[in-house]
Design an enzyme around this catalytic site. Structure first.
Site, PDB file in Angstrom:
ATOM      1  N   SER A 184      -0.461  -6.269   7.604  1.00  0.00           N
ATOM      2  CA  SER A 184      -0.137  -5.114   8.454  1.00  0.00           C
ATOM      3  C   SER A 184      -1.180  -4.912   9.542  1.00  0.00           C
ATOM      4  CB  SER A 184      -0.033  -3.859   7.576  1.00  0.00           C
ATOM      5  OG  SER A 184       0.073  -2.708   8.379  1.00  0.00           O
ATOM      6  N   ASN A 185      -2.454  -4.943   9.164  1.00  0.00           N
ATOM      7  CA  ASN A 185      -3.476  -4.637  10.176  1.00  0.00           C
ATOM      8  C   ASN A 185      -3.514  -5.714  11.249  1.00  0.00           C
ATOM      9  OD1 ASN A 185      -6.216  -6.281   9.934  1.00  0.00           O
ATOM     10  ND2 ASN A 185      -5.320  -6.161   7.893  1.00  0.00           N
ATOM     11  N   SER A 230      -8.006  -9.119   6.980  1.00  0.00           N
ATOM     12  CA  SER A 230      -7.820 -10.022   5.838  1.00  0.00           C
ATOM     13  C   SER A 230      -7.949 -11.495   6.225  1.00  0.00           C
ATOM     14  CB  SER A 230      -6.453  -9.773   5.196  1.00  0.00           C
ATOM     15  OG  SER A 230      -5.450  -9.749   6.182  1.00  0.00           O
ATOM     16  N   GLU A 252       0.835  -1.200   0.000  1.00  0.00           N
ATOM     17  CA  GLU A 252       0.000   0.000   0.000  1.00  0.00           C
ATOM     18  C   GLU A 252       0.871   1.251   0.000  1.00  0.00           C
ATOM     19  OE1 GLU A 252      -3.030   0.341   3.098  1.00  0.00           O
ATOM     20  OE2 GLU A 252      -2.822   2.517   2.994  1.00  0.00           O
TER      21      GLU A 252
END
Ligand code: SF4
Length: 546
Positions: free
Chosen positions: A443-444, A486, A346
């Site tokens: 990442s999240n 995700s 991103e």
């Protein structure tokens, strides 16, 4: 209890009626001896394990099983050698039963062993080759054709004792571990008999201390479920785009980078015909290609256009919003401080919007290195999946140095990230341990682990139930479970199921927000199926992110 009597482990608690933790059942003397040797590696020399030799075959096992209830042991493990049936099983491998059935009884009930993935993961980390699947107990050394029938039915190994022994275990947490001594390629009676047995017994020895760790993790638990958790609207949309593309245009559909950062999602789409590539160089001319949810830089779009590739853009609209902000600020002459993690797709995509006018800020120290041509024209943007508290520190540093710095019109850290971080903070406050479902490159999901850890609770990222280390669970009574944006919802179900194999699980949702966000599909994939059969994919030249 049997002709052989109860045999306790070194210093074990003895026969029926004694109180003990793990009852470890080994049908044969050689199996019991291999396990005993393995247990000696434990700090207590195996004192805590009640090792019992139960005898060969289903009849002796059924008799032995009657003593389990009287023993006072809280959990049962059956361990011994077995014949492997699945093609990929080799002599010396270890099979952990996901379920056990008695092949000698028609319509026999299957006994599930839900904690099998936890044990399998731990055995793998101990260096063993491990398979998880159904095990059948047979009543005689079966013939090749019977092997083939059971193998065709999905059974991966056969033994002669596990089913009746597990029947005696009742509702106790129970597992079955079988080390493979023979396979169709290396039959029981063959020149390989001795070497197969030695290899299997060596594996059993290595498995014994792991069974003790499994026993230490046994216990009833409360599970606190972070809500919201799992898929966000951007991830659902991206997956749907690939699914629709496969349905409408057929395989292969190329996807640049992982469509979302989750290994099971990617594996599932690969099975259906998606081909994941790192760069457009790997996409053949004329092929159809999907850009992932993380977005791409204008350079990638231009390359696709130059190559005349058919593209569909699965960039999350909330990522596309950050791209648009970067273009706007850069166009107005601002130096854009992009707060994010270098190398993340991103961030690479957003940096590509205005590479000459953007400074990547990964730490507070990076702010000191910013060199704006005009200190009054500094703006800051963020990666959508940052930890809010971490990003706030960097915004403060930017504002300290450039008080006139402008931020985004609305928060760049997206609703899904924010909600999941709030939810994990809420469960962390009440949990002994937090497990976050997600892949290592998500990442999240990583930010959720860090958020729970900052709240003072042990927290780990797990890509499957097998990743859960038994040592993390020992002594825990309340386990929080969260899932990155995700991570498929099924992953959470698998984790809870695995924990339920260690004892009773009482689940409670901790809801901090409800989500109703939905994003529309790209124009190319909207509308009835027949509109798309003419190959009207989005050409790269109109590939502006939404
Ligand atoms: S985490 Fe946020 S930005 Fe990323 S795909 Fe989901 S909704 Fe979009």
């Amino acid at each position: 209890m049997t002709g052989r009597g109860w045999r306790s482990g070194p210093g074990g608690s003895g026969g029926p009626g004694g109180r003990c933790g793990l009852m470890l059942l080994a049908p044969l003397r050689v199996e019991a001896e291999a396990l005993r040797r393995g247990l000696r590696r434990l700090p207590d020399g195996g004192e805590s394990v009640h090792l019992v030799r139960t005898g060969y075959g289903p009849a002796r096992s059924a008799v032995a099983a009657t003593g389990i209830g009287e023993s006072g042991c809280g959990m049962v493990a059956v361990a011994g050698v077995a014949g492997g049936l699945a093609d990929d099983i080799r002599v010396g491998d270890v099979v952990v039963a996901s379920e056990v059935a008695d092949a000698g009884i028609s319509d026999a009930e299957r006994r599930r062993c839900p904690s099998a993935p936890l044990l399998a993961g731990e055995l793998r980390r101990a260096g063993l080759r491990v398979h998880v699947g159904p095990v059948a107990t047979v009543h005689k050394l079966i013939e090749t054709s019977a092997h083939a029938d059971l193998g065709a039915a999905g059974v991966i190994a056969v033994d002669m004792e596990s089913a009746p022994l597990l029947a005696g275990a009742g509702e106790r947490p129970a597992v079955v571990v079988r080390a493979i001594s023979d396979t169709p390629a290396h039959p029981l009676v063959s020149p390989h008999t001795v070497s197969g047995g030695i290899a299997a017994l060596k594996s059993l020895r290595l498995a014994a201390p792991v069974l003790a760790r499994w026993a230490a993790a046994v216990g009833n638990r409360q599970v606190l479920l972070a809500s919201p958790r799992s898929f966000c609207a951007g991830v659902e949309r991206a997956i749907e785009i690939v699914e629709l593309a496969l349905e409408r245009y057929g395989s292969p559909i190329y996807v640049r980078k992982q469509i979302v950062h989750n290994t099971s999602v990617v594996a599932s789409l690969e099975q259906r015909g998606a081909i994941f590539v790192d760069e457009l160089d790997d996409v053949p001319d004329g092929a159809k290609v999907v850009f992932s949810a993380h977005g791409v830089s204008p350079e990638v779009r231009q390359e696709a256009m130059r190559r005349g590739l058919d593209t569909v853009d699965a960039t999350c609209p909330l990522v596309a919003k950050v791209h648009a902000e970067a273009r706007r600020f850069a166009g107005d002459g601002y130096l854009v401080a992009l707060i994010g993690h270098g190398g993340h797709e991103e961030v690479e995509g957003t940096l590509g919007e205005a590479p000459g006018s953007t400074a990547l800020i990964e730490t507070v120290d990076d702010v000191a290195n910013m060199r704006p041509a005009d200190p009054s024209k500094v703006a800051y943007l963020m990666q959508t999946t940052l930890a809010a508290d971490e990003a706030a520190g960097m915004v403060d540093a930017i504002l300290d140095r450039f008080p006139a710095a402008k931020g985004p019109g609305s928060d760049d850290i997206c609703y899904a990230t924010t909600n999941r971080q709030r939810a994990v903070r809420a469960i962390a406050a009440e949990s002994d341990l937090v497990l976050v479902a997600g892949s290592a490159n998500s990442s999240n999901s990583l930010r959720l682990v860090e958020t729970a850890q900052r709240a003072g609770t042990s927290a780990y990222l797990v890509d499957s139930a097998e990743d859960i280390e038994l040592g993390w669970l020992a002594g825990t009574r309340t386990v929080g479970v969260a899932a990155g944006a995700s991570a498929p919802p099924a992953m959470v179900g698998q984790i809870i199921d695995a924990l339920s194999g260690l004892g009773q699980v009482e689940s409670r949702e901790v809801v901090v927000a409800t989500e109703s966000v939905q994003f529309g599909l790209p124009r190319e994939l909207k509308g009835p199926r027949e509109q798309h059969l003419g190959g009207e994919w989005g050409r790269a030249e109109r590939g502006e992110a939404q």
